[in-house]
Design a protein around this motif. Structure first.
Motif, short mmCIF file in Angstrom:
data_model
loop_
_atom_site.label_atom_id
_atom_site.label_comp_id
_atom_site.label_asym_id
_atom_site.label_seq_id
_atom_site.Cartn_x
_atom_site.Cartn_y
_atom_site.Cartn_z
N TYR A 20 -24.20 -16.55 32.11
CA TYR A 20 -24.20 -15.58 33.20
C TYR A 20 -23.97 -16.21 34.57
CZ TYR A 20 -29.02 -17.27 33.55
OH TYR A 20 -30.13 -18.06 33.65
N VAL A 21 -23.84 -17.53 34.66
CA VAL A 21 -23.64 -18.20 35.94
C VAL A 21 -22.29 -17.82 36.53
CG1 VAL A 21 -23.38 -20.44 37.07
CG2 VAL A 21 -25.15 -20.11 35.34
N ASN A 22 -22.29 -17.45 37.81
CA ASN A 22 -21.06 -17.06 38.50
C ASN A 22 -20.28 -18.29 38.93
OD1 ASN A 22 -19.47 -16.16 41.11
ND2 ASN A 22 -19.88 -14.31 39.92
N ILE A 23 -18.97 -18.23 38.78
CA ILE A 23 -18.12 -19.38 39.12
C ILE A 23 -18.21 -19.71 40.60
CG2 ILE A 23 -15.73 -20.16 39.25
CD1 ILE A 23 -16.92 -20.30 36.48
N GLN A 24 -18.25 -18.71 41.45
CA GLN A 24 -18.27 -18.94 42.89
C GLN A 24 -19.54 -19.68 43.32
OE1 GLN A 24 -17.65 -15.39 45.16
NE2 GLN A 24 -16.71 -16.48 46.85
N SER A 25 -20.61 -19.51 42.55
CA SER A 25 -21.87 -20.16 42.93
C SER A 25 -21.87 -21.66 42.67
CB SER A 25 -23.03 -19.52 42.16
OG SER A 25 -22.89 -19.73 40.76
N ILE A 26 -20.95 -22.15 41.85
CA ILE A 26 -20.90 -23.58 41.55
C ILE A 26 -19.65 -24.24 42.12
CG2 ILE A 26 -22.21 -23.27 39.42
CD1 ILE A 26 -19.58 -23.51 37.88
N ALA A 27 -18.84 -23.47 42.84
CA ALA A 27 -17.57 -24.00 43.34
C ALA A 27 -17.76 -24.66 44.70
CB ALA A 27 -16.53 -22.89 43.43
N ALA A 28 -17.35 -25.92 44.81
CA ALA A 28 -17.33 -26.61 46.10
C ALA A 28 -15.95 -26.57 46.72
CB ALA A 28 -17.77 -28.06 45.93
N THR A 71 -17.53 -15.39 35.25
CA THR A 71 -18.72 -16.13 34.85
C THR A 71 -18.32 -17.24 33.88
OG1 THR A 71 -19.16 -14.60 33.02
CG2 THR A 71 -20.18 -14.10 35.14
N ILE A 72 -19.30 -18.03 33.51
CA ILE A 72 -19.05 -19.10 32.54
C ILE A 72 -18.61 -18.52 31.20
CG2 ILE A 72 -20.15 -20.95 31.23
CD1 ILE A 72 -19.54 -21.74 34.06
N ARG A 73 -19.13 -17.35 30.88
CA ARG A 73 -18.71 -16.69 29.64
C ARG A 73 -17.21 -16.40 29.66
NH1 ARG A 73 -21.72 -13.68 26.08
NH2 ARG A 73 -23.44 -13.59 27.58
N ASP A 74 -16.69 -15.94 30.82
CA ASP A 74 -15.26 -15.67 30.94
C ASP A 74 -14.44 -16.96 30.81
OD1 ASP A 74 -15.90 -12.99 31.41
OD2 ASP A 74 -16.12 -13.34 33.56
N VAL A 75 -14.96 -18.03 31.39
CA VAL A 75 -14.26 -19.32 31.29
C VAL A 75 -14.20 -19.78 29.84
CG1 VAL A 75 -14.32 -21.74 31.99
CG2 VAL A 75 -14.89 -19.96 33.63
N LYS A 76 -15.29 -19.57 29.10
CA LYS A 76 -15.30 -19.96 27.69
C LYS A 76 -14.29 -19.14 26.89
CE LYS A 76 -20.10 -21.59 27.44
NZ LYS A 76 -21.44 -21.39 26.81
N GLN A 77 -14.14 -17.88 27.23
CA GLN A 77 -13.15 -17.05 26.54
C GLN A 77 -11.74 -17.57 26.80
OE1 GLN A 77 -13.73 -14.71 24.39
NE2 GLN A 77 -15.93 -14.38 24.68
N LYS A 78 -11.44 -17.91 28.04
CA LYS A 78 -10.11 -18.44 28.36
C LYS A 78 -9.91 -19.82 27.74
CE LYS A 78 -9.38 -15.88 32.65
NZ LYS A 78 -8.97 -15.95 34.08
N PHE A 79 -10.97 -20.61 27.70
CA PHE A 79 -10.88 -21.92 27.07
C PHE A 79 -10.60 -21.77 25.57
CE2 PHE A 79 -13.01 -25.50 24.90
CZ PHE A 79 -12.29 -26.55 25.43
N HIS A 80 -11.19 -20.75 24.95
CA HIS A 80 -10.94 -20.50 23.52
C HIS A 80 -9.49 -20.09 23.28
CE1 HIS A 80 -11.40 -19.14 19.43
NE2 HIS A 80 -11.15 -17.89 19.77
#
Length: 363
Positions: free
Chosen positions: A118-126, A84-93
């Motif tokens: 809570y947005v899923n990465i796969q739902s926004i991936a083109a 999720t976006i939360r996981d991406v923010k953790q890795k970005f941190h």
């Protein structure tokens, strides 16, 4: 015509010999086939060979750019589709420790809305490569902290004015004038209202882990604390005059205030149910509790009860500061109710198309 020549004795011997040699061979073949069929039947049906599945997991690569300069800040790789976006923010941190996850705002477009945690990465991936734009949201605080600060302040501030401290009111005038019973009832109702808010924030409301900018906390506290100081100063002033219609006006207002407070609480309990939160939520429905039956008429009965409480408090105290506060709160809640009502219409049009947003049959 030609006559068939009779076979000689030598030819007849050859035929007899050949037939005698073929018969044992045929018998042996039949015997072998019989044994093989018995073996297959005893072993059971042949099972097909299972196909070998080759597991192939796709990972995404997220390129994070600065929303203002469009310069690349970092690349977050090996992001699973379930992240999720939360996981991406953790890795970005981890890649950029100077920005904690609560300050990170990620967008698909520079002018687009911020993506929820809570947005899923796969739902926004083109494609396997995703580009997100980063904005520093500034100092953040949790919503729980915001609500606790906004509601704890009015509770304490009102009690300070209720005690009529000497540095707020004149000591001689305070001792000379007795308090009207409505002053005590107003203190009780005001403290009950904000005590309920605090308890519901801690034990009823299911707040998300999201944060809000620090400026929102400052604005909220300034609004609630400032109006509480103004309201409490007038009601607890030694020269405060009671309502025009006396005890009848006070009694009716107090009863209506308590009914609205009870209704607001029970509505919040219903809204906190798991079936009414999240993306798969269903429209809240009334229960056996009569206070929840207002759901049959309006979409946001909690705001209806809230406005009813403050109108009752205004009539009970009959003061200008309370009336102004009630008016501003009502305008804000009308806007919130209309916004929520539109969301309900999109999600649950078969349930709420006959309902009003806030006031039955009117608004």
């Amino acid at each position: 015509m030609f006559k068939r020549s009779k076979p000689s004795a030598t030819d007849r011997k050859r035929e007899i010999f050949a037939q005698g040699a073929i018969q044992p061979i045929l018998k042996n073949e039949m015997r072998n086939f019989h044994v093989l069929s018995q073996l297959v039947l005893s072993a059971g049906g042949l099972k097909p060979t299972p196909a070998v599945k080759h597991s192939k997991s796709t990972h995404f690569e997220i390129e994070i750019l600065d929303a203002q300069t469009r310069k690349q800040i970092c690349i977050v790789d090996k992001v699973s589709p379930t992240s999720t976006i939360r996981d991406v923010k953790q890795k970005f941190h981890k890649a950029c420790p100077q920005w904690c996850p609560s300050r990170v705002g990620l967008q698909l477009e520079r002018s687009g809305p911020f993506l929820k945690d809570y947005v899923n990465i796969q739902s926004i991936a083109a494609s396997s490569i995703i580009t997100l734009y980063f904005t520093d949201l500034g100092q953040q605080v949790s919503w729980t902290t915001v609500f606790l600060a906004e509601y704890a302040g009015p509770l304490l501030i009102y009690l300070i004015f209720y005690m009529r401290l000497t540095y707020i009111y004149d000591a001689k005038e305070s001792s000379r004038r007795l308090r009207h019973p409505v002053v005590h009832l107003a203190c009780f109702c005001h403290c009950l209202h904000y005590a309920r808010y605090l308890l519901e924030t801690l034990f009823v409301h299911k707040l998300s882990g999201e944060h809000t900018p620090l400026k929102n906390l400052i604005k909220g506290c300034a609004f609630y604390w400032g109006f509480t100081s103004w309201i409490a100063y007038y009601i607890n002033h030694p020269q405060y005059t009671p309502p025009s219609f006396g005890n009848r006006q006070v009694t009716v207002s107090v009863l209506n205030f308590l009914i609205c407070e009870a209704g607001n609480h029970f509505i919040n309990v219903v809204l906190a149910h798991p079936n009414h939160t999240g993306s798969n939520a269903c429209f809240p429905s009334p229960t056996y509790n009569p206070f929840t039956w207002l759901f049959m008429l309006v979409s946001c009965p909690n705001y209806t009860y809230e406005i009813g409480s403050w109108i009752s408090f205004t009539v009970m105290t009959q003061t200008l500061p309370v009336g102004i506060f009630t008016l501003l709160m009502s305008i804000q809640m009308v806007l919130w109710a209309q916004k929520k009502h539109k969301v309900y219409l999109k999600k649950f049009d078969s349930y709420v198309y006959r309902k009003s947003a806030l006031i039955p049959f009117i608004l």
